[in-house]
Scaffold this active site. Structure first.
Site, PDB file in Angstrom:
ATOM      1  N   GLY A  60       1.060  -1.172  -0.314  1.00  0.00           N
ATOM      2  CA  GLY A  60      -0.336  -0.140   0.140  1.00  0.00           C
ATOM      3  C   GLY A  60       0.537   1.421  -0.181  1.00  0.00           C
ATOM      4  O   GLY A  60       1.718   1.355  -0.796  1.00  0.00           O
ATOM      5  N   GLY A  61       0.580   2.065   0.381  1.00  0.00           N
ATOM      6  CA  GLY A  61       1.184   2.914   1.126  1.00  0.00           C
ATOM      7  C   GLY A  61       3.099   2.842   1.431  1.00  0.00           C
ATOM      8  O   GLY A  61       3.745   4.145   0.762  1.00  0.00           O
ATOM      9  N   GLY A 116      17.732   9.342 -34.893  1.00  0.00           N
ATOM     10  CA  GLY A 116      17.799  10.084 -33.654  1.00  0.00           C
ATOM     11  C   GLY A 116      17.721  10.024 -32.404  1.00  0.00           C
ATOM     12  O   GLY A 116      18.327  10.411 -31.391  1.00  0.00           O
ATOM     13  N   ALA A 117      18.941   8.094 -32.252  1.00  0.00           N
ATOM     14  CA  ALA A 117      19.437   7.841 -31.314  1.00  0.00           C
ATOM     15  C   ALA A 117      20.546   8.373 -31.853  1.00  0.00           C
ATOM     16  O   ALA A 117      20.973   8.652 -30.341  1.00  0.00           O
ATOM     17  CB  ALA A 117      19.280   6.404 -31.181  1.00  0.00           C
TER      18      ALA A 117
HETATM   19  C1  HXC Z   1      -2.695  -2.844  11.272  1.00  0.00           C
HETATM   20  C2  HXC Z   1      -1.426  -4.855  10.947  1.00  0.00           C
HETATM   21  C3  HXC Z   1      -0.505  -4.189   9.211  1.00  0.00           C
HETATM   22  C4  HXC Z   1      -1.486  -2.793   9.017  1.00  0.00           C
HETATM   23  C5  HXC Z   1      -0.042  -5.861   9.864  1.00  0.00           C
HETATM   24  N1  HXC Z   1      -0.143  -5.979  10.629  1.00  0.00           N
HETATM   25  N2  HXC Z   1      -0.851  -5.307   8.390  1.00  0.00           N
HETATM   26  N3  HXC Z   1      -1.567  -4.293  11.689  1.00  0.00           N
HETATM   27  N4  HXC Z   1      -2.275  -2.325   9.858  1.00  0.00           N
HETATM   28  N5  HXC Z   1      -1.891  -2.403   8.175  1.00  0.00           N
HETATM   29  C6  HXC Z   1      -0.532  -6.771  11.823  1.00  0.00           C
HETATM   30  C7  HXC Z   1      -0.754  -7.983  11.550  1.00  0.00           C
HETATM   31  O1  HXC Z   1      -2.580  -7.560  12.232  1.00  0.00           O
HETATM   32  C8  HXC Z   1      -0.125  -8.894  12.559  1.00  0.00           C
HETATM   33  O2  HXC Z   1      -0.042  -8.541  13.976  1.00  0.00           O
HETATM   34  C9  HXC Z   1       0.878  -8.353  12.236  1.00  0.00           C
HETATM   35  O3  HXC Z   1       0.701  -7.904  11.997  1.00  0.00           O
HETATM   36  C10 HXC Z   1       2.047  -8.952  11.749  1.00  0.00           C
HETATM   37  O4  HXC Z   1       1.517  -9.670  10.283  1.00  0.00           O
HETATM   38  P1  HXC Z   1       1.250 -10.928   9.567  1.00  0.00           P
HETATM   39  O5  HXC Z   1      -0.065 -11.008   8.486  1.00  0.00           O
HETATM   40  O6  HXC Z   1       0.652 -11.587  10.669  1.00  0.00           O
HETATM   41  O7  HXC Z   1       2.711 -11.031   8.733  1.00  0.00           O
HETATM   42  P2  HXC Z   1       2.801 -11.556   7.496  1.00  0.00           P
HETATM   43  O8  HXC Z   1       1.875 -13.033   7.053  1.00  0.00           O
HETATM   44  O9  HXC Z   1       4.051 -11.919   7.068  1.00  0.00           O
HETATM   45  O10 HXC Z   1       1.755 -10.778   6.529  1.00  0.00           O
HETATM   46  C11 HXC Z   1       2.893  -9.560   6.166  1.00  0.00           C
HETATM   47  C12 HXC Z   1       1.750  -8.543   5.747  1.00  0.00           C
HETATM   48  C13 HXC Z   1       0.219  -8.771   5.788  1.00  0.00           C
HETATM   49  C14 HXC Z   1       1.423  -9.909   3.902  1.00  0.00           C
HETATM   50  C15 HXC Z   1       2.039  -7.153   5.490  1.00  0.00           C
HETATM   51  O11 HXC Z   1       0.591  -8.295   7.095  1.00  0.00           O
HETATM   52  C16 HXC Z   1      -0.314  -8.040   5.317  1.00  0.00           C
HETATM   53  O12 HXC Z   1      -0.944  -8.456   4.008  1.00  0.00           O
HETATM   54  N6  HXC Z   1      -1.286  -6.186   6.399  1.00  0.00           N
HETATM   55  C17 HXC Z   1      -1.448  -6.137   5.444  1.00  0.00           C
HETATM   56  C18 HXC Z   1      -1.207  -5.366   3.885  1.00  0.00           C
HETATM   57  C19 HXC Z   1      -2.132  -4.118   2.965  1.00  0.00           C
HETATM   58  O13 HXC Z   1      -2.801  -4.392   2.145  1.00  0.00           O
HETATM   59  N7  HXC Z   1      -1.576  -2.915   3.759  1.00  0.00           N
HETATM   60  C20 HXC Z   1      -2.180  -1.943   2.718  1.00  0.00           C
HETATM   61  C21 HXC Z   1      -3.288  -1.152   3.915  1.00  0.00           C
HETATM   62  S1  HXC Z   1      -3.669   0.632   2.494  1.00  0.00           S
HETATM   63  P3  HXC Z   1      -0.726  -9.735  15.061  1.00  0.00           P
HETATM   64  O14 HXC Z   1      -1.008  -8.740  16.418  1.00  0.00           O
HETATM   65  O15 HXC Z   1      -1.513 -10.875  14.466  1.00  0.00           O
HETATM   66  O16 HXC Z   1       0.522 -10.064  15.089  1.00  0.00           O
HETATM   67  C22 HXC Z   1      -2.835   1.541   2.820  1.00  0.00           C
HETATM   68  C23 HXC Z   1      -3.678   2.359   2.055  1.00  0.00           C
HETATM   69  C24 HXC Z   1      -2.123   3.753   1.478  1.00  0.00           C
HETATM   70  O17 HXC Z   1      -1.293   1.407   2.866  1.00  0.00           O
HETATM   71  C25 HXC Z   1      -2.932   4.326   0.684  1.00  0.00           C
HETATM   72  C26 HXC Z   1      -1.281   5.531  -0.154  1.00  0.00           C
HETATM   73  C27 HXC Z   1      -1.435   6.033  -1.732  1.00  0.00           C
END
Ligand code: HXC
Length: 457
Positions: free
Chosen positions: A112-113, A347-348
């Site tokens: 994401g961000g 051109g190149a």
């Molecule tokens: C809050 C989060 C989190 C998030 C992970 N965690 N991402 N908590 N916000 N964005 C937490 C999980 O709940 C978990 O907590 C711990 O971090 C570890 O995550 P896991 O999933 O167990 O780890 P892993 O299997 O290694 O996977 C990592 C990951 C996955 C691939 C990054 O966590 C994931 O897909 N997260 C979401 C990614 C995502 O979609 N982000 C986009 C957000 S929107 P616990 O308590 O269980 O240990 C965004 C918009 C911005 O960013 C736009 C700007 C242009």
């Protein structure tokens, strides 16, 4: 900086990013590094504030900033406050662009961000095996488009460096990745008001290289590896290639000549015959603009049959993307030195640091040919009728090609018109470039006053 999480349900003495400063080769540098152990290194408002603080310090003190990514993106529990944290960082990334070098290291997930901020920085290093970056992961992709892909295939280091070119370096091992970050910094100034550090190595500036007489085959279409040429002309053969796995028909990277940092741009005849396609143009244009922003002279080695023809290239917007290279060379005010190794077509030729692009010194090897188009194509166009009526068209065609080459495609015609400043002995290429760099050390050049140009994005 110790800032406690403010969001609901998080009890921790500090936030999910570690920030600070240190020294690399004795020069200050700022760092922020996500801590995955706290809510997956997700970005809250407070995390955004911590990162903004070091970025502001980096800008006001004129030092590089390095971001180490290991983050799940915006903290889902924090809602719009987390989004604001990203927004502030994105804006600072843009304001810092061209002021201080910004480097990103992808060592864990960057979703994401967490992927957009790196994309706004100058160079991205990704660690093989652990670094993964994408705007949305495999689960969302499956739900939206039905496509199946693994994390590694989608945004692993190799995919980032070879498929999209989003990453400039894919490196095995975390220590090794950080060593390469330090190596890159050694070529760069701390900010846009400084020159890169001078680091003489003892390699003789006058060193002649006999190999250069034979490395480039005389036949214009025979391939060779232009990196062999680069290795022989730069200090100690030390060349840090950027984007090695992406658009390999163009080679770019940093080196030193008599201790002075230079950015090298070279066509690679080993891949796509060294022609310039969309990706090669984007790659080289971005590199030239980086060098220009940070006072690094550009040395260009030319051996290209032209822009790559084809429907895919036309539909893909080669005119827009190819023009980026013309734009980058024309607006660059750093010292620009070009050496035509063999052919520079149409051109190149113009785009690869030709005289018209305000290049300071243009050299040609005796093998230089600068035609409007390749002899084969030119003869087909100009002598179409004569060839159709010839008793032995193949023999006549060969004769005409040779005639064309003799008449139009040799360095002395281009030199006589002032397109080349000198025809040089290939063995003395290193010496010639170093002398030109010395001569250009105090170059001061400016573009017409304007807010900014409008590069064909
Ligand atoms: C809050 C989060 C989190 C998030 C992970 N965690 N991402 N908590 N916000 N964005 C937490 C999980 O709940 C978990 O907590 C711990 O971090 C570890 O995550 P896991 O999933 O167990 O780890 P892993 O299997 O290694 O996977 C990592 C990951 C996955 C691939 C990054 O966590 C994931 O897909 N997260 C979401 C990614 C995502 O979609 N982000 C986009 C957000 S929107 P616990 O308590 O269980 O240990 C965004 C918009 C911005 O960013 C736009 C700007 C242009």
């Amino acid at each position: 900086m110790l800032v406690k999480p403010r969001g609901p349900g998080v009890d921790s003495p500090t936030e999910a990013v570690v920030t600070g400063w240190g020294k690399v080769d004795g020069r200050p540098a700022y760092v922020y590094s996500f801590d995955f152990t706290l809510l997956g290194g997700s970005l809250s408002e407070a995390v955004g504030e911590k990162i903004s603080k070091v970025m502001n310090l980096a800008m006001s003190t004129g030092a590089p900033v390095i971001g180490i990514q290991d983050s799940g993106g915006a903290r889902i529990q924090d809602g719009s406050e987390a989004l604001r944290g990203y927004g502030d960082i994105f804006c600072l990334n843009v304001l810092a662009s061209g002021v201080i070098p910004q480097l990103t290291v992808i060592m864990g997930p960057s979703a994401g961000g967490g992927a957009y901020s790196p994309a706004l920085t100058d160079f991205i290093f990704a660690t093989e095996g652990s670094g993964q970056m994408y705007i949305t992961g495999p689960d969302v992709i499956r739900a939206v488009t039905g496509e199946e892909v693994t994390h590694e295939e989608l945004g692993g280091a190799h995919a980032l460096a070879s498929r999209s070119g989003v990453a400039h370096f894919a490196i095995q091992g975390e220590e090794e990745t950080l060593a390469e970050v330090r190596r890159l910094l050694s070529f760069l100034p701390s900010n846009n008001a400084e020159d890169p550090p001078l680091m003489p190595s003892g390699d003789d500036p006058d060193r002649a290289e006999d190999d250069l007489l034979t490395l480039v085959p005389a036949e214009p279409n025979r391939p060779y590896d232009v990196r062999e040429v680069i290795d022989r002309i730069v200090d100690d053969g030390d060349f840090m290639e950027v984007h090695e796995l992406f658009a390999a028909n163009m080679v770019v990277g940093f080196a030193r000549m008599a201790g002075q940092s230079v950015g090298i741009v070279a066509n690679q005849p080993m891949v796509l015959a060294g022609s310039i396609d969309i990706n090669a143009s984007r790659k080289a244009a971005r590199f030239v603009r980086f060098c220009d922003a940070f006072n690094i002279p550009v040395v260009t080695l030319v051996d290209t049959p032209g822009y790559l023809p084809g429907i895919t290239q036309e539909y893909g917007g080669i005119l827009t993307h190819g023009a980026k290279l013309l734009f980058a060379y024309s607006e660059a005010t750093v010292p620009k030195i070009t050496v035509v190794l063999r052919k520079a077509v149409g051109g190149a030729y113009l785009a690869m640091g030709s005289k018209s692009m305000r290049t300071d010194m243009n050299f040609g090897w005796p093998t230089t040919e600068i035609p409007v188009m390749g002899p084969e194509g030119a003869v087909n166009v100009v002598y179409r009728e004569e060839l159709a009526n010839a008793a032995d068209p193949a023999a006549r065609r060969a004769e005409l090609i040779e005639e064309y080459r003799q008449k139009l495609a040799n360095p002395y015609i281009a030199a006589g018109r002032g397109f080349l400043d000198d025809v040089i002995d290939p063995r003395h290429t290193r010496r010639k470039i170093i002398r030109a760099l010395e001569m250009l050390r105090n170059k001061a050049d400016h573009n017409p006053p304007k807010k900014h140009g409008n590069i064909p994005l």
